[in-house]
Design a protein around this motif. Structure first.
Motif, PDB file in Angstrom:
ATOM      1  N   CYS A  40       0.858  -1.168   0.000  1.00  0.00           N
ATOM      2  CA  CYS A  40       0.000   0.000   0.000  1.00  0.00           C
ATOM      3  C   CYS A  40       0.902   1.229   0.000  1.00  0.00           C
ATOM      4  O   CYS A  40       2.118   1.089   0.145  1.00  0.00           O
ATOM      5  CB  CYS A  40      -0.911  -0.011   1.221  1.00  0.00           C
ATOM      6  SG  CYS A  40      -0.070   0.427   2.752  1.00  0.00           S
ATOM      7  N   PRO A  41       0.327   2.420  -0.128  1.00  0.00           N
ATOM      8  CA  PRO A  41       1.188   3.601  -0.153  1.00  0.00           C
ATOM      9  C   PRO A  41       2.096   3.717   1.072  1.00  0.00           C
ATOM     10  O   PRO A  41       3.228   4.189   0.957  1.00  0.00           O
ATOM     11  CB  PRO A  41       0.182   4.756  -0.200  1.00  0.00           C
ATOM     12  CG  PRO A  41      -1.010   4.185  -0.901  1.00  0.00           C
ATOM     13  CD  PRO A  41      -1.083   2.767  -0.448  1.00  0.00           C
ATOM     14  N   VAL A  42       1.631   3.270   2.230  1.00  0.00           N
ATOM     15  CA  VAL A  42       2.454   3.404   3.435  1.00  0.00           C
ATOM     16  C   VAL A  42       3.690   2.519   3.369  1.00  0.00           C
ATOM     17  O   VAL A  42       4.818   3.001   3.516  1.00  0.00           O
ATOM     18  CB  VAL A  42       1.641   3.080   4.715  1.00  0.00           C
ATOM     19  CG1 VAL A  42       2.526   3.151   5.951  1.00  0.00           C
ATOM     20  CG2 VAL A  42       0.468   4.033   4.861  1.00  0.00           C
ATOM     21  N   LEU A  44       4.997   1.184   0.891  1.00  0.00           N
ATOM     22  CA  LEU A  44       5.837   1.476  -0.272  1.00  0.00           C
ATOM     23  C   LEU A  44       6.599   2.775  -0.069  1.00  0.00           C
ATOM     24  O   LEU A  44       7.357   3.194  -0.945  1.00  0.00           O
ATOM     25  CB  LEU A  44       4.981   1.600  -1.544  1.00  0.00           C
ATOM     26  CG  LEU A  44       4.482   0.299  -2.142  1.00  0.00           C
ATOM     27  CD1 LEU A  44       3.531   0.591  -3.290  1.00  0.00           C
ATOM     28  CD2 LEU A  44       5.641  -0.556  -2.651  1.00  0.00           C
ATOM     29  N   GLY A  45       6.376   3.412   1.046  1.00  0.00           N
ATOM     30  CA  GLY A  45       7.073   4.660   1.316  1.00  0.00           C
ATOM     31  C   GLY A  45       6.712   5.761   0.339  1.00  0.00           C
ATOM     32  O   GLY A  45       7.556   6.590  -0.020  1.00  0.00           O
ATOM     33  N   MET A  46       5.477   5.794  -0.078  1.00  0.00           N
ATOM     34  CA  MET A  46       5.084   6.835  -1.036  1.00  0.00           C
ATOM     35  C   MET A  46       5.002   8.187  -0.340  1.00  0.00           C
ATOM     36  O   MET A  46       4.817   8.248   0.876  1.00  0.00           O
ATOM     37  CB  MET A  46       3.764   6.455  -1.708  1.00  0.00           C
ATOM     38  CG  MET A  46       3.933   5.229  -2.586  1.00  0.00           C
ATOM     39  SD  MET A  46       2.437   4.842  -3.502  1.00  0.00           S
ATOM     40  CE  MET A  46       2.962   5.219  -5.126  1.00  0.00           C
ATOM     41  N   PRO A  47       5.111   9.257  -1.106  1.00  0.00           N
ATOM     42  CA  PRO A  47       5.188  10.581  -0.477  1.00  0.00           C
ATOM     43  C   PRO A  47       3.924  10.915   0.304  1.00  0.00           C
ATOM     44  O   PRO A  47       2.825  10.665  -0.167  1.00  0.00           O
ATOM     45  CB  PRO A  47       5.325  11.524  -1.684  1.00  0.00           C
ATOM     46  CG  PRO A  47       5.774  10.684  -2.819  1.00  0.00           C
ATOM     47  CD  PRO A  47       5.243   9.325  -2.576  1.00  0.00           C
ATOM     48  N   GLY A  48       4.097  11.470   1.469  1.00  0.00           N
ATOM     49  CA  GLY A  48       2.950  11.916   2.248  1.00  0.00           C
ATOM     50  C   GLY A  48       2.297  10.847   3.103  1.00  0.00           C
ATOM     51  O   GLY A  48       1.332  11.111   3.812  1.00  0.00           O
ATOM     52  N   THR A  49       2.812   9.610   3.063  1.00  0.00           N
ATOM     53  CA  THR A  49       2.147   8.562   3.836  1.00  0.00           C
ATOM     54  C   THR A  49       2.709   8.496   5.251  1.00  0.00           C
ATOM     55  O   THR A  49       3.803   8.985   5.519  1.00  0.00           O
ATOM     56  CB  THR A  49       2.313   7.196   3.173  1.00  0.00           C
ATOM     57  OG1 THR A  49       3.705   6.928   2.972  1.00  0.00           O
ATOM     58  CG2 THR A  49       1.621   7.176   1.822  1.00  0.00           C
ATOM     59  N   LEU A  50       1.920   7.902   6.139  1.00  0.00           N
ATOM     60  CA  LEU A  50       2.269   7.905   7.557  1.00  0.00           C
ATOM     61  C   LEU A  50       2.047   6.535   8.178  1.00  0.00           C
ATOM     62  O   LEU A  50       1.117   5.826   7.806  1.00  0.00           O
ATOM     63  CB  LEU A  50       1.391   8.927   8.297  1.00  0.00           C
ATOM     64  CG  LEU A  50       1.565  10.386   7.894  1.00  0.00           C
ATOM     65  CD1 LEU A  50       0.472  11.235   8.528  1.00  0.00           C
ATOM     66  CD2 LEU A  50       2.936  10.891   8.330  1.00  0.00           C
ATOM     67  N   PRO A  51       2.870   6.160   9.158  1.00  0.00           N
ATOM     68  CA  PRO A  51       2.730   4.871   9.831  1.00  0.00           C
ATOM     69  C   PRO A  51       1.711   4.928  10.973  1.00  0.00           C
ATOM     70  O   PRO A  51       1.537   5.971  11.595  1.00  0.00           O
ATOM     71  CB  PRO A  51       4.131   4.642  10.414  1.00  0.00           C
ATOM     72  CG  PRO A  51       4.643   6.017  10.689  1.00  0.00           C
ATOM     73  CD  PRO A  51       4.013   6.934   9.686  1.00  0.00           C
TER      74      PRO A  51
END
Lengths: 476, 94, 523
Positions: A40-42, A44-51
């Motif tokens: 998912c975006p998280v 995958l370290g995509m921009p703007g994502t948060l843990p």
């Protein structure tokens, strides 16, 4: 004069937690999915994502820590470990350095006189990296399914002194974690990974020597061999007056040697700092107590209970409780009304043999308690011989066949027909006159041989005692 | 003291190629470091670092262990600079 | 109805009302904006990405939904612009950087989703200093944004594109982000209202991180009432953001008419000792006097720690940024430059993909976190941050609000940022403290200088006290006027004396078209 050295070993063990989802996002952790389908975006370290922290992973870490007699931190934080590598989507790993979730525990290894406590420095949570693969044309490919799977890292103090110690420690750890259901701890599959730190200390000295770190140890055998080889390598260096370089070495089990991965020059500066995306986790006394209370019976308790409740010898109790799955099979079978000692004997004998031969884990045993109990009864009632029982056990081990059906289908019932028995004994005597003569001369061994031949002719479906009695009848 | 060696090390850690002509970069770097160093004058004994401005308000922020599927593989790989089938392709690692 | 110029004069809330009552159509409003864009965008360059066809489609759909009642609310049907560091699903999001030049996120920022749920729609992504690092919007791979008040000047930064778009009528309201003043300062330079909320009020999910412990998205609007409406639309607890807070409802609308009677307003004396443009000081002091006249208790005091705020901010921001920007490596998305092997690929990609300012900050940040320097730089800054926050906690025991300038000068000339990288940082002196302490802060117009450039004042309150800010801001605006009045207002050097605010035109009605053109300068 060669100096005497003591081997000083510490281990770092990474364990994949058995949660449904990753540590910081809701992607599934199920094994065997096609590449890049559990991302998912998280993760995958995509921009703007948060843990966002997985509650269950936190609880499992606490449970393991408590089982290892650790202090659970009342406030625990996450830190970023910064380094560039393609399996690491953010080029930092979220881990814990400054305030790990658990610390200062211990674990006991060894028996009786040789029991010792191995101290545990800390246990912390972190995220796993993705997988790198190499394609046909030598290119590197990345699958991020594994990126973000929750890991706990358990770091021991350098209290181990031999490969036996190390194996014992790791086995104990695996047992405990298995009991908690926190992980399936399979070295070969990578759900448990062991790194070994080893240094040599001059006998009698206080301070530690320079240590090396060894990676890529995928089996107990590899661990044992690697420790042995590294000990020798360092000894050789020191004997030649050279220094041991602090480095990380990669073990190659096929070649039986290790290769340096990084030199001291390149020592990694991970620039750990508290992750600003994750507020500290406050762990209350009440929560710690809840985790403690909901802990299943652990190995030590079960061991004692098996001795007391089932009257088993300590030796049996120890072997049976090494895996919670084996212990469970034992108890559920004994609960069916068969003698506990018989169940134990089966498991310790045939059971462990088959596990070894088939390279299985106890949790993969398919034999149900009901079928197991039925098998034992059939053997007790002499419906099947010991040899046949073993055959049925093996068949049911992986496929849980119904013993009654199996025996009937394969015609394995003990032959009761005395007439047939007599005829067979007669035939064996006629075909083995030399042995008959030997027996009459006083060689008891010959009788054993004749019994064996009869059993063979009867395809193991005769009771040995009956056969022996018949032979004696004929020959005496 | 900040010198070229420190700059070199920092650029390696940050995986940032520096231009051949280092003077300007080094000067700027020095300037920034000096600027950050202005905090030397502060009395900070016994002061706890502030990691989270809302440390008192924020309760524990957890996620339940329930599977969600936010992205399919095509979406995941769509922005990949280099792709090979189901995988991201990256320069060779060893 | 006045025609297109009339529509563009409306605030977002005014437009929303007209749309609701069918006086103006959604598509009509959009076409007015598009026409303005066609006139001015080429020189102003507010946008990085414009999706006019997409906007037209959205407008059509929204109009339908409004008619059948599916969508309602004060902002329904209003065209917005969003800063290009907020992710928009299916629409390119570049952060003003070459390294994300072609990145199309498969997800929306929560803040964007909230705005769309309120019935607003987005027509494009606005220009910014790369990754939010800068205060002039000159550091974008897409070029500089010009100030609509004077095209030789900067619109401020890093949300310069958003501010210029609102000020020029290229949208009705916009979202920006603020890490060290990046909403408030461009708002001040463009004569607008800009709010940085209490940290944690607005979700950061989808806000491309610069400094995680300080970034907040917020409104840039024509007036205080618009700002309140946008805030109420975008603020939400977000379970995807662990730093997001569950807050009580903001109740901002009611604050707009509450006045300032009895509010204690502190004026940091030490803000007036720095390199403050005299006209800015005059305008801010005039505002102080007026608020006092309206019933507030105004008092000067020594804030302290002022000269430590900016180095503290930069150390922390650069440290976090150095880590946040590690993910831009050419492996999973974004630019990849060829290199000889893995590490060279990283190095070439990042060297070519990032601009100079971004690289400088990454180097400083990496340094501040590195072995041997961590305690001396990063940890020290984190401790200084505690001191600054404690000081604000203390100050807000006494004062309800703090008032001061938003920036030391009005909008600078384009290209005036010199060789010294630190020089530009010092302009952030008034804005960074609010980010360090996590407190809410708003800038709003309070005058124009001799060149006609807008002057902004800043209001700060304790955490969670946005309402108090809105009370004072609305009161001030009622006296001084909002964006429309600013354009027509006399410049400060034309005033005889300070005081007598009737000259500012206070509660004047809509201006005529001629006045509008005069005020907006050359087309």
């Amino acid at each position: 004069m060669k100096k005497e050295y003591e081997t000083v070993i510490g281990v770092e063990v990474h364990v994949e937690l058995a949660t449904q989802t990753k540590i910081f996002c809701g992607c599934s952790t199920a094994f065997g999915a096609p590449p890049n389908t559990q991302v998912c975006p998280v993760c995958l370290g995509m921009p703007g994502t948060l843990p966002k922290l997985n509650h269950r992973a936190t609880e499992l870490a606490m449970a393991v820590g408590l089982a290892l007699h650790c202090e659970v931190s009342r406030t625990t934080r996450f830190d970023r470990k910064n380094y560039f590598y393609p399996d690491n989507p953010q080029n930092y790993q979220i881990s814990q350095l400054y305030s790990p979730i658990c610390k200062n525990g211990w674990l006991e290894i060894g028996e009786g006189q040789r029991k010792k406590q191995i101290r545990i420095h800390e246990l912390h949570l972190e995220e796993d990296a993705g997988k790198l693969l190499h394609g046909d044309a030598g290119e590197t490919l990345v699958d991020y399914n594994r990126a973000g799977v929750p890991l706990i890292e358990i770091v021991s103090e350098p209290d181990l002194r031999s490969s036996e110690d190390a194996i014992a420690f790791i086995s104990q750890l695996r047992t405990i974690i298995g009991y908690l259901g926190a992980s399936d701890c399979k070295l070969q599959e990578g759900s448990m990974r062991v790194d070994v730190n080893l240094s040599l200390r001059e006998a009698g000295k206080e301070c530690l020597g320079t240590r090396t770190e060894m990676k890529n140890l995928n089996s107990f055998r590899a661990i044992t061999r690697a420790i042995s080889a590294e000990k020798e390598r360092q000894q050789a260096l020191l004997d030649a007056g050279e220094e041991v370089i602090q480095e990380t070495r990669r073990w190659d089990d096929a070649k039986g040697c290790s290769v340096s991965m990084r030199s001291k020059e390149d020592a990694r500066d991970y620039r750990y700092f508290p992750d600003p995306d994750l507020p500290p986790v406050h762990i209350s006394e009440a929560w710690i107590q809840k985790v403690r209370d909901s802990q299943p019976e652990l190995r030590e308790e079960k061991q004692k209970r098996f001795v007391q409740e089932y009257g088993l010898p300590e030796y049996d109790a120890t072997l049976l409780t090494e895996s919670v799955h084996l212990a469970r099979l034992f108890e559920l079978t004994a609960a069916q009304g068969v003698q506990p000692k018989k169940v134990s004997n089966w498991l310790m004998g045939e059971g462990l043999r088959l596990l070894r031969e088939k390279e299985m884990d106890p949790e993969d045993i398919r034999l149900s308690p009901g079928h197991f109990a039925a098998l034992i009864r059939m053997n007790e009632d002499k419906k099947i011989t010991n040899a046949v029982a073993k055959q049925v056990f093996e068949a049911a081990f992986e496929e849980n066949v119904d013993p009654q059906e199996y025996v009937e289908a394969h015609g394995l019932l003990t032959v009761q027909d005395e007439g047939l028995l007599r005829k067979t004994v007669q035939k064996v005597i006629e075909e083995n006159l030399k042995s008959v003569e030997d027996y009459r001369k006083g060689k008891d061994k010959a009788l054993g041989y004749l019994v064996g031949q009869t059993m063979k002719a009867m395809k193991g479906q005769a009771e040995a005692l009956t056969v022996t009695a018949l032979l004696k009848e004929f020959l005496d | 003291m900040v010198n070229e060696k420190v700059l070199e090390r920092v650029s390696r850690l940050a995986e940032l190629e520096l231009p051949k002509e280092r003077d300007q970069v080094l000067r700027d770097f020095q300037r920034l470091v000096d600027f950050a160093g202005m905090l030397e004058g502060l009395q900070l004994g016994g002061v706890e670092p502030l990691y989270q401005v809302n440390e008192e308000q924020a309760g524990n922020a957890f996620r339940e262990d329930l599977v969600t599927q936010d992205l399919d593989r095509e979406e995941a790989l769509e922005n990949a600079p280099k792709r090979r089938g189901e995988f991201f392709e990256v320069p060779k690692t060893f | 109805m006045d025609g297109e110029m009339g529509i563009l004069e409306l605030t977002a809330v005014e437009l929303g009302k007209k749309i609701k009552f069918g006086e103006v159509g959604v598509e009509e409003a959009l076409e007015a904006v598009i026409e303005r864009i066609q006139e001015r965008e080429e020189s102003l360059h507010c946008y990085v990405t414009l999706d006019l066809e997409g906007a037209r489609a959205k407008a059509r759909l929204l109009q339908k939904k409004l008619l059948n009642g599916e969508v309602s609310g004060p902002l329904a049907g209003v065209p917005f612009a969003v800063k290009d560091n907020l992710c928009t699903k299916g629409m390119r999001t570049t952060c003003g950087s070459k390294i994300l030049k072609n990145f199309v996120p498969p997800y929306d920022a929560t803040v964007v989703r909230n705005l769309e749920s309120a019935g607003a729609f987005i027509l494009g992504k606005t220009n910014l200093d790369e990754f939010g690092m800068g205060n002039t919007t000159e550091r974008s791979f897409a070029g500089a944004t010009r100030n609509p008040w004077d095209e030789e000047r900067s619109a401020g930064g890093s949300s310069g594109g958003s501010a210029a778009a609102v000020a020029s009528g290229e949208c009705f309201a916009a979202l920006g982000t603020d890490t060290g003043g990046s909403i408030r300062q461009p708002a001040a330079h463009c004569g607008l209202v800009g709010l940085k909320p209490t940290y944690g009020t607005v979700s950061r999910y989808g806000l491309i991180a610069y400094c995680s412990s300080m970034d907040q998205a917020g409104p840039i609007t024509k007036d205080v009432r618009d700002c309140a409406a946008v805030m109420e639309a975008i603020a939400s607890y977000d379970e995807k953001d662990a730093t997001s807070l569950r807050r009580e409802p903001l109740h901002l609308q009611s604050a707009l008419t509450e006045g300032v009677s009895g509010l204690k307003i502190g004026i940091p004396k030490d803000y007036f000792e720095e390199k403050l443009q005299p006209e800015v000081e005059h305008a801010v002091r005039a505002a102080m006097k007026e608020l006092e006249a309206q019933g507030a208790i105004v008092e000067e005091f020594e804030l302290g720690l002022v000269r430590y705020a900016v180095p503290t901010y930069y150390t922390i921001a650069c440290a976090e940024a150095s880590s946040n920007l590690e993910r831009y490596d050419g492996m999973k998305y974004g630019l990849r430059e060829a290199g000889t092997g893995l590490h060279d690929t990283y190095r070439q990609t990042r060297a070519k993909g990032f601009g100079e300012e971004v690289k400088r900050r990454i180097l400083l940040g990496t340094f501040a976190l590195s072995e041997g320097y961590y305690e001396q730089y990063y940890l020290k800054a984190m401790k200084a941050r505690r001191l600054i926050k404690n000081r604000f906690d203390e100050v807000f025991q006494t004062y309800d609000l703090l008032l001061g300038p938003a920036a030391p000068t009005t909008a600078p000339q384009l290209g005036s940022v010199g060789d010294d990288p630190v020089q530009a940082y010092l302009a952030d002196v008034y804005t960074v403290p609010a980010n360090l302490a996590g407190i809410p802060a708003m800038s709003l117009p309070c005058g124009r200088d001799a060149q006609g450039m807008p002057i902004g004042l800043q209001l700060m309150a304790d955490r969670f006290q946005e309402r108090t800010i809105f009370r004072a801001a609305a009161t001030w605006e009622q006296v001084f006027g909002g964006f429309r009045q600013l354009r027509g207002s006399r410049r400060i050097d034309e005033l005889g004396q300070l005081g007598g605010f009737g000259q500012f035109g206070g509660t004047r009605q809509h201006e005529s078209k001629a006045r509008w053109e005069e005020g907006m300068g050359q087309a």
